[in-house]
Design an enzyme around this catalytic site. Structure first.
Site, PDB file in Angstrom:
ATOM      1  N   GLU A  55      17.869   2.621   8.055  1.00  0.00           N
ATOM      2  CA  GLU A  55      17.715   3.255   6.747  1.00  0.00           C
ATOM      3  C   GLU A  55      18.872   2.925   5.812  1.00  0.00           C
ATOM      4  O   GLU A  55      18.674   2.750   4.611  1.00  0.00           O
ATOM      5  CB  GLU A  55      17.561   4.769   6.911  1.00  0.00           C
ATOM      6  CG  GLU A  55      16.245   5.192   7.543  1.00  0.00           C
ATOM      7  CD  GLU A  55      15.024   4.630   6.826  1.00  0.00           C
ATOM      8  OE1 GLU A  55      15.000   4.642   5.575  1.00  0.00           O
ATOM      9  OE2 GLU A  55      14.097   4.166   7.514  1.00  0.00           O
ATOM     10  N   ASP A  96      11.044  -3.942   4.017  1.00  0.00           N
ATOM     11  CA  ASP A  96      10.328  -3.780   5.285  1.00  0.00           C
ATOM     12  C   ASP A  96       9.238  -4.842   5.359  1.00  0.00           C
ATOM     13  O   ASP A  96       8.065  -4.574   5.128  1.00  0.00           O
ATOM     14  CB  ASP A  96       9.713  -2.378   5.386  1.00  0.00           C
ATOM     15  CG  ASP A  96      10.752  -1.312   5.681  1.00  0.00           C
ATOM     16  OD1 ASP A  96      11.611  -1.550   6.549  1.00  0.00           O
ATOM     17  OD2 ASP A  96      10.703  -0.239   5.055  1.00  0.00           O
TER      18      ASP A  96
END
Length: 370
Positions: free
Chosen positions: A317, A331
């Site tokens: 994260e 991502d």
């Protein structure tokens, strides 16, 4: 002490130069076409161009039902900042509800409002496009065996700014949360104490410490272990290596203290982003990280190679936060086989490659020592 010793020695681990198996990465299997169906509404038509049934995982793709980054939006050559969420999903024991099945030459449509994840109040001419990778399984299976890359057409839209401004943002930031966030930033406080209980605070602090040590050790391994760097990032280019090392060092610094940093960390959800299978998520537009309830079901630091845990989820994260390292990671792919099949340019910008590299380096040394 054994764990600390393992992490300290990680950078010195040397691996032989060997070939690694790849999950197939097909660049022609899926076609994505974007069309405008309203002022800020976009329809994506996804077509299976192959000759066999595809079972496509929706996580972090154009088909994701959550307010994830599905498209890139540009105005006058500059990208419009994304205001949605960048989640890390739990990838074990996947079930069919998270897949879309497409027969050969069949299509499925998915519509979404780009104004929910972008500020388009300026109005005017915009260019929208999509690119990514869809993890795929065989018919009747949820085991990922391949990945389909896609590049959409460029969609040109003339957007009414007033209408766009009236669309509610997907990630709601209430005045109370804005006040908490502002105070946290002014005090350079990473963890927002009011979002934690005793157990979640302890777990988050522990994860930050492990994330710092993993990132530091992975940075050393990246500079010393060419074979492993090639395995995870698909290149040994000096500039790419420096970018990876710099990002890992930045993650280590950000993880190293719960009382100083550039991000704000919540132990619990504050904006409704903890949807099914979401472990944690980031709002890159606010440099904000949120842990979800199932985050705390993960082990603090796994002893399994390429498995998910709290430490590497936190590390993952942090790579999404532009205040940690810019440009922040995307991502593009999840899981070892899919991540090592990415082209180098995407691998060095993919969050899970960093988490997997840190885990893989630790696991390799852990199995040697223990």
């Amino acid at each position: 002490m054994q764990l600390v010793a393992a992490l300290a020695a990680l950078g010195a681990l040397v691996a032989p130069a060997v070939a690694y198996p790849h999950a197939p990465m097909n660049e022609t299997l899926v076609d994505v076409q974007l069309t405008a169906v309203g002022n800020t509404m976009v329809k994506a038509t996804i077509t299976n161009k192959g000759d066999s049934v595809l079972n496509m995982l929706k996580f972090n793709t154009i088909m994701d039902e959550n307010p994830t980054r599905k498209v890139m939006v540009f105005q006058d050559g500059a990208e419009v900042p994304f205001t949605g969420m960048m989640p890390r999903y739990l990838m074990s024991d996947l079930t069919e509800e998270f897949f879309t099945t497409l027969a050969p030459q069949a299509s499925v449509e998915h519509s979404f409002d780009i104004a929910t994840t972008h500020d388009l109040s300026a109005g005017g001419k915009y260019v929208i496009s999509a690119s990514g990778a869809i993890p795929t399984a065989e018919e009747y299976s949820t085991t990922i065996t391949s990945t389909a890359l896609y590049e959409s057409n460029e969609l040109h839209m003339e957007i009414d700014g007033t209408q766009a401004a009236a669309v509610e943002q997907a990630m709601k930031f209430t005045p109370e949360m804005q006040s908490i966030h502002s105070r946290a930033l002014q005090k350079r406080t990473k963890i927002v104490g009011g979002s934690c209980n005793q157990n979640t605070l302890r777990a988050t602090q522990n994860a930050l410490g492990n994330s710092a040590r993993l990132a530091q050790a992975a940075s050393r391994a990246a500079s010393q272990n060419a074979a492993k760097f090639q395995e995870y990032f698909r290149t040994n280019d000096a500039n790419a290596k420096q970018r990876v090392i710099a990002r890992l060092n930045s993650v280590a610094r950000e993880s190293s203290s719960a009382n100083g940093g550039s991000t704000t960390y919540y132990c619990s959800d504050t904006m409704g982003g903890c949807k099914p299978r979401v472990l944690a998520y980031t709002l890159p537009s606010r440099n904000l990280v949120v842990n979800c309830p199932i985050y705390y079901n993960l082990p603090p630091l796994t002893k399994q190679c390429h498995a998910q845990d709290q430490a590497t989820t936190t590390l993952h994260e942090f790579t999404h936060n532009p205040a940690v390292a810019s440009p922040h990671c995307q991502d593009y792919a999840y899981g070892y086989q899919q991540c090592i099949s990415l082209p180098a340019a995407k691998a060095v910008q993919n969050a899970d490659n960093y988490a997997l590299f840190a885990n893989g380096m630790f696991y390799s040394l852990f199995t040697i020592i223990f």
